[in-house]
Design a protein around this motif. Structure first.
Motif, PDB file in Angstrom:
ATOM      1  N   ILE A   1       0.949  -1.121   0.124  1.00 39.43           N
ATOM      2  CA  ILE A   1      -0.107  -0.131  -0.042  1.00 39.43           C
ATOM      3  C   ILE A   1       1.058   1.271   0.072  1.00 39.43           C
ATOM      4  O   ILE A   1       1.838   1.311   0.877  1.00 39.43           O
ATOM      5  CB  ILE A   1      -1.045  -0.085   1.258  1.00 39.43           C
ATOM      6  CG1 ILE A   1      -1.802  -0.963   1.347  1.00 39.43           C
ATOM      7  CG2 ILE A   1      -1.649   1.369   1.303  1.00 39.43           C
ATOM      8  CD1 ILE A   1      -2.824  -1.142   2.276  1.00 39.43           C
ATOM      9  N   VAL A   2       0.498   2.226  -0.660  1.00 39.45           N
ATOM     10  CA  VAL A   2       1.163   3.591  -0.761  1.00 39.45           C
ATOM     11  C   VAL A   2       0.111   4.668  -0.786  1.00 39.45           C
ATOM     12  O   VAL A   2      -1.057   4.628  -1.016  1.00 39.45           O
ATOM     13  CB  VAL A   2       2.251   3.697  -2.295  1.00 39.45           C
ATOM     14  CG1 VAL A   2       3.064   2.561  -2.119  1.00 39.45           C
ATOM     15  CG2 VAL A   2       1.166   3.631  -3.502  1.00 39.45           C
ATOM     16  N   THR A   3       0.601   5.842  -0.391  1.00 41.27           N
ATOM     17  CA  THR A   3      -0.329   6.940  -0.230  1.00 41.27           C
ATOM     18  C   THR A   3       0.417   8.293  -0.990  1.00 41.27           C
ATOM     19  O   THR A   3       1.622   8.216  -1.110  1.00 41.27           O
ATOM     20  CB  THR A   3      -0.361   7.331   1.260  1.00 41.27           C
ATOM     21  OG1 THR A   3       0.693   7.696   1.711  1.00 41.27           O
ATOM     22  CG2 THR A   3      -1.148   6.277   2.000  1.00 41.27           C
ATOM     23  N   PHE A   4      -0.471   9.051  -1.539  1.00 39.41           N
ATOM     24  CA  PHE A   4      -0.084  10.273  -2.175  1.00 39.41           C
ATOM     25  C   PHE A   4      -0.945  11.422  -1.282  1.00 39.41           C
ATOM     26  O   PHE A   4      -1.959  11.456  -0.897  1.00 39.41           O
ATOM     27  CB  PHE A   4      -0.506  10.592  -3.462  1.00 39.41           C
ATOM     28  CG  PHE A   4       0.169   9.425  -4.548  1.00 39.41           C
ATOM     29  CD1 PHE A   4       1.076   9.955  -5.463  1.00 39.41           C
ATOM     30  CD2 PHE A   4      -0.047   8.150  -4.355  1.00 39.41           C
ATOM     31  CE1 PHE A   4       1.886   8.898  -5.939  1.00 39.41           C
ATOM     32  CE2 PHE A   4       0.674   7.144  -5.207  1.00 39.41           C
ATOM     33  CZ  PHE A   4       1.529   7.672  -6.258  1.00 39.41           C
ATOM     34  N   GLY A   5       0.134  12.536  -0.946  1.00 35.18           N
ATOM     35  CA  GLY A   5      -0.547  13.546  -0.268  1.00 35.18           C
ATOM     36  C   GLY A   5       0.379  14.649  -0.148  1.00 35.18           C
ATOM     37  O   GLY A   5       1.041  15.178  -1.261  1.00 35.18           O
ATOM     38  N   LEU A   6       0.509  15.306   1.136  1.00 37.27           N
ATOM     39  CA  LEU A   6       1.473  16.490   1.405  1.00 37.27           C
ATOM     40  C   LEU A   6       2.901  16.471   1.259  1.00 37.27           C
ATOM     41  O   LEU A   6       3.277  15.083   1.677  1.00 37.27           O
ATOM     42  CB  LEU A   6       1.228  17.216   2.523  1.00 37.27           C
ATOM     43  CG  LEU A   6      -0.567  17.613   2.780  1.00 37.27           C
ATOM     44  CD1 LEU A   6      -0.668  18.159   4.266  1.00 37.27           C
ATOM     45  CD2 LEU A   6      -0.649  18.795   1.741  1.00 37.27           C
ATOM     46  N   THR A   7       3.751  17.290   0.840  1.00 39.59           N
ATOM     47  CA  THR A   7       5.150  17.372   0.975  1.00 39.59           C
ATOM     48  C   THR A   7       5.350  17.570   2.364  1.00 39.59           C
ATOM     49  O   THR A   7       4.983  18.404   2.940  1.00 39.59           O
ATOM     50  CB  THR A   7       5.938  18.414   0.116  1.00 39.59           C
ATOM     51  OG1 THR A   7       5.429  19.571   0.183  1.00 39.59           O
ATOM     52  CG2 THR A   7       5.471  17.773  -1.286  1.00 39.59           C
ATOM     53  N   ASP A   8       6.541  16.888   2.946  1.00 43.43           N
ATOM     54  CA  ASP A   8       6.748  16.945   4.220  1.00 43.43           C
ATOM     55  C   ASP A   8       8.353  16.316   4.291  1.00 43.43           C
ATOM     56  O   ASP A   8       8.343  15.260   5.020  1.00 43.43           O
ATOM     57  CB  ASP A   8       5.878  16.154   5.174  1.00 43.43           C
ATOM     58  CG  ASP A   8       6.174  16.557   6.870  1.00 43.43           C
ATOM     59  OD1 ASP A   8       6.834  17.412   7.042  1.00 43.43           O
ATOM     60  OD2 ASP A   8       5.685  15.439   7.500  1.00 43.43           O
ATOM     61  N   SER A   9       9.331  17.007   3.922  1.00 38.56           N
ATOM     62  CA  SER A   9      10.847  16.493   3.667  1.00 38.56           C
ATOM     63  C   SER A   9      11.843  17.073   4.489  1.00 38.56           C
ATOM     64  O   SER A   9      11.582  18.183   4.686  1.00 38.56           O
ATOM     65  CB  SER A   9      10.681  16.509   1.964  1.00 38.56           C
ATOM     66  OG  SER A   9       9.901  15.666   1.443  1.00 38.56           O
ATOM     67  N   LEU A  10      12.726  16.313   4.470  1.00 41.90           N
ATOM     68  CA  LEU A  10      14.228  16.766   4.864  1.00 41.90           C
ATOM     69  C   LEU A  10      15.148  16.491   3.886  1.00 41.90           C
ATOM     70  O   LEU A  10      15.332  15.511   3.377  1.00 41.90           O
ATOM     71  CB  LEU A  10      14.700  16.012   6.214  1.00 41.90           C
ATOM     72  CG  LEU A  10      15.883  16.362   7.060  1.00 41.90           C
ATOM     73  CD1 LEU A  10      16.173  17.860   6.981  1.00 41.90           C
ATOM     74  CD2 LEU A  10      16.295  15.412   7.941  1.00 41.90           C
ATOM     75  N   PHE A  11      15.857  17.714   3.439  1.00 42.81           N
ATOM     76  CA  PHE A  11      16.782  17.401   2.296  1.00 42.81           C
ATOM     77  C   PHE A  11      18.150  17.854   2.841  1.00 42.81           C
ATOM     78  O   PHE A  11      18.444  18.336   3.860  1.00 42.81           O
ATOM     79  CB  PHE A  11      16.412  18.450   1.334  1.00 42.81           C
ATOM     80  CG  PHE A  11      15.336  18.342   0.796  1.00 42.81           C
ATOM     81  CD1 PHE A  11      14.844  17.133  -0.292  1.00 42.81           C
ATOM     82  CD2 PHE A  11      14.051  19.078   0.826  1.00 42.81           C
ATOM     83  CE1 PHE A  11      13.762  16.899  -0.814  1.00 42.81           C
ATOM     84  CE2 PHE A  11      12.918  18.890   0.274  1.00 42.81           C
ATOM     85  CZ  PHE A  11      12.594  17.743  -0.581  1.00 42.81           C
TER      86      PHE A  11
END
Length: 506
Positions: free
Chosen positions: A193-203
């Motif tokens: 299962i995968v989900t698509f939604g908001l960006t919430d990242s650490l680069f």
């Protein structure tokens, strides 16, 4: 060799692969399964809306005749929902693998790194732009490319096998199902299962490895996403000496929307709600952190947004090993990732003091030098204490400022037009007399390769070398940051007291 459809050659497949099929069937009864989903990995099943992604599996053991594979994507948290993607491989029935004749080996938009067996380059049957044939099978792995919408205008018809336009993968939950159709994999099924939604990242950059590990740890503690799986258009297979293939015009857009999702038609994600953290360490103009992730933040003016957090190491480095000047003992210091204070755009992280040192170290740091005796001060709030004639190196980091960006030949990759480029210094004696002035560039180079002079520059960090005054007394260093246009940058002003002690009182 021509590509042959499995439906036409099914009888031949059964004859040639009959022994492996029987063995696999017996192994399945004993719980041994070859079909797995390696990527999306368990920690990276959340995507930005419209992200492309790979469905990729490394076989636990090399297979003699893997066989054809079907990859499906269903809306919802099980395979009973609407099917929104269908991909199938077309292996050679003699080998059970994708033949080289089905691969576009002269792809003008790609960069060959020694392994063209990637889903992006499958051209038969249906042609290179057919999204439903994008599955490759080798003796060691399979890989499928599922398009989500961000690159639907690049080298694809973006239509299913009936000719209808594909629906973009917007916010929601989806189920991947991979099915073995023939050969060693016949009858095996695996789902995720995968989900698509908001960006919430650490680069941040991956060099050195400790910086990558700190990013992974920080992301786990603060519930941020990082991307260690291969981006679509960027496939490097570790089993083949890190060989692979890259397609910059697919890879960069997918990377960019994990920072700031500017795609039309998203349901819940947009630049206004982008949530990003970025480690300001070892970033240069050639890095993806600069050209894709930070530039996307600056393109939309999010550098001071409450959802944007810039991090730095409080000591200037993830770790420091050096010989203490007073004790002769080797010290090992760990740096901590720390958020940049609000309204502050320049921080001094430490000072290194060397007695009677004549080596030029301006804007250079050698992490392998752990024998040169020095004194290190990590708390500069009370200033610097130094002896006459000693060398002092002030290390620090600057925060990105508002800047326009310029497009490059690669979509979603930019150059940044402004930053803090220079720091000016004035040294005043205790009577307020100006005794020294200088301008120093912000461009710290680290010598990460031991014994080499190869320099890896960081355009947001600096290490500025000074020689202390010969006369004991109290001094002040006044500094401020200047941008590429020559203007003073607010939030960079600093006044630091310096005490030059008499050698007799030390």
């Amino acid at each position: 060799m021509k590509c042959r459809s499995p439906s036409r050659m099914y009888a031949l497949v059964l004859i040639i692969c009959i022994l492996p099929v029987i063995i696999v069937a017996d192994n399945q009864d004993s719980g041994v399964v070859s079909l797995v989903i390696t990527q999306p990995s368990d920690n990276e099943t959340n995507f930005a809306e419209k992200r492309d992604f790979y469905v990729y599996g490394i076989f636990p053991n090399r297979l003699d005749c893997p066989g054809d594979i079907r990859i499906e994507l269903f809306a919802g948290d099980n395979a009973g929902g609407q099917r929104v993607r269908l991909l199938e491989s077309h292996v050679d029935p003699l080998t059970g693998t994708t033949p080289l004749s089905c691969i576009e080996t002269n792809y003008s938009e790609g960069q060959n790194r020694g392994n063209v067996m990637v889903a992006d380059l499958v051209k038969e049957p249906g042609g290179l732009y057919d999204p439903s044939n994008k599955v490759v099978v080798t003796n060691d792995y399979y890989q499928g490319l599922i398009l989500g919408g961000v690159t639907k205008d690049f080298d694809t018809t973006y239509r299913d096998n009936t000719g209808d336009p594909l629906k973009d993968l917007t916010a929601g939950t989806y189920t991947i199902r991979v099915t073995g159709l023939s050969g060693n994999l016949s009858g095996q099924v695996v789902e995720k299962i995968v989900t698509f939604g908001l960006t919430d990242s650490l680069f941040g950059t991956d060099r050195p490895p400790v910086n990558l590990q700190n990013r992974i740890t920080y992301a786990g503690i603060h519930h941020l996403r990082i991307d260690r799986d291969w981006f679509p258009g960027y496939f490097i297979y570790p089993g083949y000496n890190n060989t692979g293939y890259t397609v910059p015009k697919r890879w960069n857009p997918n990377n960019a929307i994990e920072s700031v999702n500017d795609q039309n038609g998203t349901i819940i994600d947009s630049p206004a709600v982008a949530n990003n953290s970025l480690i300001l360490y070892n970033i240069n103009e050639k890095s993806t952190t600069y050209g894709v992730e930070l530039s996307s933040i600056l393109k939309y003016g999010l550098e001071d947004n409450r959802n944007t957090t810039f991090l730095y190491y409080d000591t200037g480095e993830p770790y420091l090993t050096y010989t203490d000047q007073k004790t002769g003992i080797q010290e090992n210091i760990t740096g901590n990732l720390t958020p940049f204070p609000k309204d502050c755009r320049m921080i001094f992280t430490r000072t290194e003091i060397y007695q009677n040192d004549n080596h030029e170290q301006e804007n250079t740091f050698d992490p392998w030098n752990n024998t040169t005796a020095m004194q290190v001060d990590y708390n500069l709030s009370d200033g610097i204490t130094i002896l006459p004639g000693d060398e002092c190196i002030l290390y620090g980091v600057t925060k990105p400022i508002r800047s326009s960006v310029n497009e490059t030949k690669i979509p979603h990759r930019y150059t940044i037009n402004n930053r803090i480029a220079v720091i000016t210094y004035s040294v005043l004696d205790e009577d307020g007399n100006d005794i020294y002035n200088s301008s120093r560039s912000v461009n710290l180079s680290r010598l990460f390769t031991q014994g080499s002079s190869d320099r890896f520059n960081s355009i947001f960090e600096f290490g500025h070398e000074f020689r202390s005054p010969d006369k004991p007394g109290r001094y002040t260093i006044s500094s401020q940051g200047i941008d590429l246009t020559g203007k003073v940058v607010e939030g960079t002003e600093s006044i630091m007291p310096v005490t030059v002690q008499s050698p007799e009182t030390n």
